[in-house]
Design an enzyme around this catalytic site. Sequence first.
Site, mmCIF file in Angstrom:
data_model
loop_
_atom_site.group_PDB
_atom_site.id
_atom_site.type_symbol
_atom_site.label_atom_id
_atom_site.label_comp_id
_atom_site.label_asym_id
_atom_site.label_seq_id
_atom_site.Cartn_x
_atom_site.Cartn_y
_atom_site.Cartn_z
ATOM 1 C CG ASP A 67 -1.969 1.730 1.417
ATOM 2 O OD1 ASP A 67 -1.686 2.457 0.870
ATOM 3 O OD2 ASP A 67 -2.875 0.920 2.059
ATOM 4 C CG ASN A 94 0.717 1.486 -12.307
ATOM 5 O OD1 ASN A 94 0.097 1.729 -13.810
ATOM 6 N ND2 ASN A 94 -0.543 0.486 -11.881
ATOM 7 C CD GLN A 110 -13.525 14.981 -6.187
ATOM 8 O OE1 GLN A 110 -13.186 15.420 -6.937
ATOM 9 N NE2 GLN A 110 -15.333 15.772 -6.230
ATOM 10 C CE1 TYR A 196 -5.136 11.130 -11.824
ATOM 11 C CE2 TYR A 196 -5.310 11.998 -13.913
ATOM 12 C CZ TYR A 196 -4.884 11.084 -13.476
ATOM 13 O OH TYR A 196 -4.529 9.822 -13.978
HETATM 14 N N1 LIG Z 1 -6.357 4.659 -17.653
HETATM 15 C C1 LIG Z 1 -6.127 6.026 -18.220
HETATM 16 O O1 LIG Z 1 -6.626 6.507 -19.018
HETATM 17 C C2 LIG Z 1 -4.428 6.895 -17.693
HETATM 18 C C3 LIG Z 1 -4.264 7.768 -18.201
HETATM 19 C C4 LIG Z 1 -3.408 9.022 -17.613
HETATM 20 C C5 LIG Z 1 -2.109 8.045 -16.816
HETATM 21 N N2 LIG Z 1 -3.392 7.055 -15.801
HETATM 22 C C6 LIG Z 1 -2.301 6.134 -14.842
HETATM 23 O O2 LIG Z 1 -2.571 5.607 -14.793
HETATM 24 C C7 LIG Z 1 -2.120 4.445 -13.437
HETATM 25 C C8 LIG Z 1 -2.752 3.665 -13.367
HETATM 26 O O3 LIG Z 1 -4.388 3.609 -13.542
HETATM 27 P P1 LIG Z 1 -5.668 3.042 -14.289
HETATM 28 O O4 LIG Z 1 -6.239 4.095 -14.975
HETATM 29 O O5 LIG Z 1 -4.584 1.696 -14.754
HETATM 30 O O6 LIG Z 1 -6.555 3.094 -12.570
HETATM 31 P P2 LIG Z 1 -7.371 1.390 -11.963
HETATM 32 O O7 LIG Z 1 -8.052 0.380 -13.110
HETATM 33 O O8 LIG Z 1 -8.065 2.456 -11.423
HETATM 34 O O9 LIG Z 1 -6.362 0.814 -11.469
HETATM 35 C C9 LIG Z 1 -5.533 1.467 -10.282
HETATM 36 C C10 LIG Z 1 -4.561 0.848 -9.429
HETATM 37 O O10 LIG Z 1 -3.707 2.055 -8.203
HETATM 38 C C11 LIG Z 1 -4.004 0.564 -6.851
HETATM 39 N N3 LIG Z 1 -4.333 1.528 -6.207
HETATM 40 C C12 LIG Z 1 -4.941 2.580 -5.710
HETATM 41 N N4 LIG Z 1 -4.552 3.223 -4.663
HETATM 42 C C13 LIG Z 1 -3.828 2.689 -4.020
HETATM 43 C C14 LIG Z 1 -2.774 2.526 -2.920
HETATM 44 N N5 LIG Z 1 -2.648 3.228 -2.088
HETATM 45 N N6 LIG Z 1 -1.287 1.473 -2.335
HETATM 46 C C15 LIG Z 1 -1.390 0.381 -3.114
HETATM 47 N N7 LIG Z 1 -2.234 0.839 -5.022
HETATM 48 C C16 LIG Z 1 -3.211 1.659 -4.828
HETATM 49 C C17 LIG Z 1 -5.459 0.143 -7.180
HETATM 50 O O11 LIG Z 1 -5.792 -0.135 -6.338
HETATM 51 P P3 LIG Z 1 -7.294 -0.912 -5.962
HETATM 52 O O12 LIG Z 1 -8.069 -2.024 -6.905
HETATM 53 O O13 LIG Z 1 -6.791 -1.588 -4.477
HETATM 54 O O14 LIG Z 1 -7.816 0.469 -5.683
HETATM 55 C C18 LIG Z 1 -5.587 -0.034 -8.126
HETATM 56 O O15 LIG Z 1 -5.242 -1.512 -8.994
HETATM 57 C C19 LIG Z 1 -2.752 5.782 -12.532
HETATM 58 O O16 LIG Z 1 -1.395 6.845 -11.640
HETATM 59 C C20 LIG Z 1 -3.428 6.719 -13.249
HETATM 60 O O17 LIG Z 1 -3.197 8.010 -13.535
HETATM 61 C C21 LIG Z 1 -4.524 6.818 -16.799
#
Ligand SMILES: NC(=O)c1ccc[n+]([C@@H]2O[C@H](COP(=O)([O-])OP(=O)(O)OC[C@H]3O[C@@H](n4cnc5c(N)ncnc54)[C@H](OP(=O)(O)O)[C@@H]3O)[C@@H](O)[C@H]2O)c1
Length: 273
Positions: A67, A94, A110, A196
């Site tokens: 975490d 990530n 938020q 964000y």
């Molecule tokens: N999706 C996009 O289009 C996009 C675009 C630009 C950047 N990003 C970035 O890419 C990264 C991954 O995003 P995603 O789209 O794959 O999001 P996602 O599907 O919501 O996955 C987020 C992951 O982060 C984990 N997480 C959150 N808080 C945490 C903590 N305190 N300790 C450990 N793990 C934690 C979540 O765990 P839980 O399952 O336990 O909640 C989940 O595994 C993020 O940093 C996001 O900002 C995404």
Amino acid sequence: MSPRIFVVTGANKGIGYGIVEKLASTVDGAVTYLTARDESRGKASLEKLEQSLAKNKKGEIRFHQLDIEDSNSCQKFADYLKKTHDGIDVLVNNAGFAFDNSAKESPEEQAKVTIGINYYGTKLVSSKLIPIIRSGGRVVNVCSSMGIMKDKFDQKHIEKLKNASSEKEIDDFVEEYIQAAKDNNRKEKGFPESAYRTSKAAEIALTLLHGRQYSNRGIKFYACCPGYVNTDMTNHNGHLTIQEGADTPTWLATSDDAPDGKFVYLRKPVDWY
Ligand SMILES: NC(=O)c1ccc[n+]([C@@H]2O[C@H](COP(=O)([O-])OP(=O)(O)OC[C@H]3O[C@@H](n4cnc5c(N)ncnc54)[C@H](OP(=O)(O)O)[C@@H]3O)[C@@H](O)[C@H]2O)c1
């Protein structure tokens, strides 16, 4: 030769899961840690990945709880990695979070939650794991193009972040945003509404600051945006698959051509201020 050790945070789903999948199917003999804050979600994801990759695996995948907001969890993992492998080669930060547009939480709430994970969490886990990264190693931070500051933040904030010479300066920037969210005067204070955006601008600044601070240890730092990806975070509106979203961070984690010290969008360096 000892195996290369990769660590991916927040890898139980979404882009993190895709990064582990790509590393395990392309890097010969590596050990990749699929980490998650929730043990059962993490173990279920490991099992799913093992089944789907089957014989296509080129390296090993292991699960460990992590975490990024919990100092004990980060320290325990760092101690375990040091003891088991005497260090690591690549950390992919990530794990991240975004409120849905329809969220009812106050702007202050938020701001605290989003910045708590994306900026302070990334900073915390980095502070525990960077000390055990071997020379020649890398840190890849999955930031976002939402962190590009031009036209979104006042010039004074941009000057502060682009020239940050300490973590304290970035802390001050996010704390000022949290205060403005509480006082409901973000616009007057030169901030965008979005927590964000602010958290990701801070994460980019932190990555590039670390790059300058740790260059004498032979560690390279990469800040990137994976593109707009079909995950829970985007309510599955993103047009890229998680495999496509994993491409840029994985490339930065492994390629000799990867450009460090820059913000990289879909494998291309772009201006972020
Ligand atoms: N999706 C996009 O289009 C996009 C675009 C630009 C950047 N990003 C970035 O890419 C990264 C991954 O995003 P995603 O789209 O794959 O999001 P996602 O599907 O919501 O996955 C987020 C992951 O982060 C984990 N997480 C959150 N808080 C945490 C903590 N305190 N300790 C450990 N793990 C934690 C979540 O765990 P839980 O399952 O336990 O909640 C989940 O595994 C993020 O940093 C996001 O900002 C995404």
